[in-house]
Design a protein around this motif. Structure first.
Motif, PDB file in Angstrom:
ATOM      1  N   ILE A  22      59.105  50.422  -0.729  1.00 39.23           N
ATOM      2  CA  ILE A  22      59.959  49.901   0.332  1.00 39.23           C
ATOM      3  C   ILE A  22      59.272  50.266   1.646  1.00 39.23           C
ATOM      4  O   ILE A  22      58.997  51.441   1.894  1.00 39.23           O
ATOM      5  N   PRO A  23      58.977  49.293   2.482  1.00 37.38           N
ATOM      6  CA  PRO A  23      58.302  49.604   3.753  1.00 37.38           C
ATOM      7  C   PRO A  23      59.109  50.586   4.597  1.00 37.38           C
ATOM      8  O   PRO A  23      60.339  50.552   4.613  1.00 37.38           O
ATOM      9  N   GLU A  24      58.378  51.441   5.304  1.00 37.74           N
ATOM     10  CA  GLU A  24      59.016  52.463   6.137  1.00 37.74           C
ATOM     11  C   GLU A  24      60.068  51.870   7.070  1.00 37.74           C
ATOM     12  O   GLU A  24      61.146  52.429   7.226  1.00 37.74           O
ATOM     13  N   ASN A  25      59.765  50.729   7.668  1.00 36.96           N
ATOM     14  CA  ASN A  25      60.675  50.154   8.655  1.00 36.96           C
ATOM     15  C   ASN A  25      61.922  49.529   8.031  1.00 36.96           C
ATOM     16  O   ASN A  25      62.828  49.124   8.754  1.00 36.96           O
ATOM     17  N   GLU A  26      61.990  49.453   6.711  1.00 40.13           N
ATOM     18  CA  GLU A  26      63.159  48.894   6.029  1.00 40.13           C
ATOM     19  C   GLU A  26      63.907  49.933   5.186  1.00 40.13           C
ATOM     20  O   GLU A  26      65.020  49.671   4.735  1.00 40.13           O
ATOM     21  N   ASN A  50      57.925  57.437   2.780  1.00 40.18           N
ATOM     22  CA  ASN A  50      59.224  57.077   3.350  1.00 40.18           C
ATOM     23  C   ASN A  50      60.266  58.184   3.173  1.00 40.18           C
ATOM     24  O   ASN A  50      61.465  57.922   3.226  1.00 40.18           O
ATOM     25  N   GLU A  51      59.799  59.419   2.989  1.00 35.16           N
ATOM     26  CA  GLU A  51      60.722  60.546   2.867  1.00 35.16           C
ATOM     27  C   GLU A  51      61.570  60.705   4.134  1.00 35.16           C
ATOM     28  O   GLU A  51      62.769  60.968   4.054  1.00 35.16           O
ATOM     29  N   GLU A  52      60.952  60.559   5.284  1.00 32.31           N
ATOM     30  CA  GLU A  52      61.676  60.739   6.542  1.00 32.31           C
ATOM     31  C   GLU A  52      62.816  59.728   6.671  1.00 32.31           C
ATOM     32  O   GLU A  52      63.929  60.075   7.073  1.00 32.31           O
ATOM     33  N   GLN A  53      62.556  58.499   6.310  1.00 33.56           N
ATOM     34  CA  GLN A  53      63.572  57.456   6.419  1.00 33.56           C
ATOM     35  C   GLN A  53      64.717  57.685   5.436  1.00 33.56           C
ATOM     36  O   GLN A  53      65.875  57.443   5.761  1.00 33.56           O
ATOM     37  N   LEU A  54      64.399  58.171   4.237  1.00 28.97           N
ATOM     38  CA  LEU A  54      65.445  58.512   3.278  1.00 28.97           C
ATOM     39  C   LEU A  54      66.328  59.620   3.844  1.00 28.97           C
ATOM     40  O   LEU A  54      67.556  59.529   3.822  1.00 28.97           O
ATOM     41  N   GLY A  55      65.706  60.673   4.368  1.00 27.55           N
ATOM     42  CA  GLY A  55      66.462  61.768   4.949  1.00 27.55           C
ATOM     43  C   GLY A  55      67.358  61.309   6.095  1.00 27.55           C
ATOM     44  O   GLY A  55      68.511  61.736   6.204  1.00 27.55           O
TER      45      GLY A  55
END
Length: 116
Positions: A22-26, A50-55
């Motif tokens: 999943i792209p970081e921006n999505e 994409n750990e940061e986005q999940l958090g």
């Protein structure tokens, strides 16, 4: 959602949502959609980037951290002890969470990198 009891007594949702590719921006938006759908177990890895986005999605969900089961994974170049400690700390910093429910070795199929 049905849960399973792990050998250590921890309850884990039987079905989870993986965020590989999943792209970081999505990622944050998609995780939010998954939370609204009822997912509480999320799987990421250092190598997914994409750990940061999940958090962020977990923290901004309005739900208690305890309602989620979060898994991330150690990438193969970090299997040495000191590297694993550093990689774990980096994943935790990116996730921005107080604790992790499960930490796995990504691709744990032997010592193909030549580590002793």
């Amino acid at each position: 959602m049905k849960n399973v009891r792990l050998n250590n007594g921890v309850m884990m949702p039987a079905i989870g949502f993986g965020i590989f590719q999943i792209p970081e921006n999505e990622t944050e938006r998609i995780v939010n959609d998954a939370i609204e759908t009822g997912y509480r177990k999320f799987d990421t890895a250092a190598s997914y980037f994409n750990e940061e986005q999940l958090g962020n999605a977990i923290r901004h969900s309005g739900m208690k951290r305890e309602e989620f089961f979060i898994t991330t994974k150690l990438w193969v170049q970090d299997y040495e002890y000191d590297d694993a400690l550093r990689a774990f700390d980096l994943s935790m910093k990116k996730l921005g969470l107080d604790y992790l429910d499960l930490y796995l070795m990504h691709k744990p199929y032997g010592n193909y990198r030549g580590y002793s």
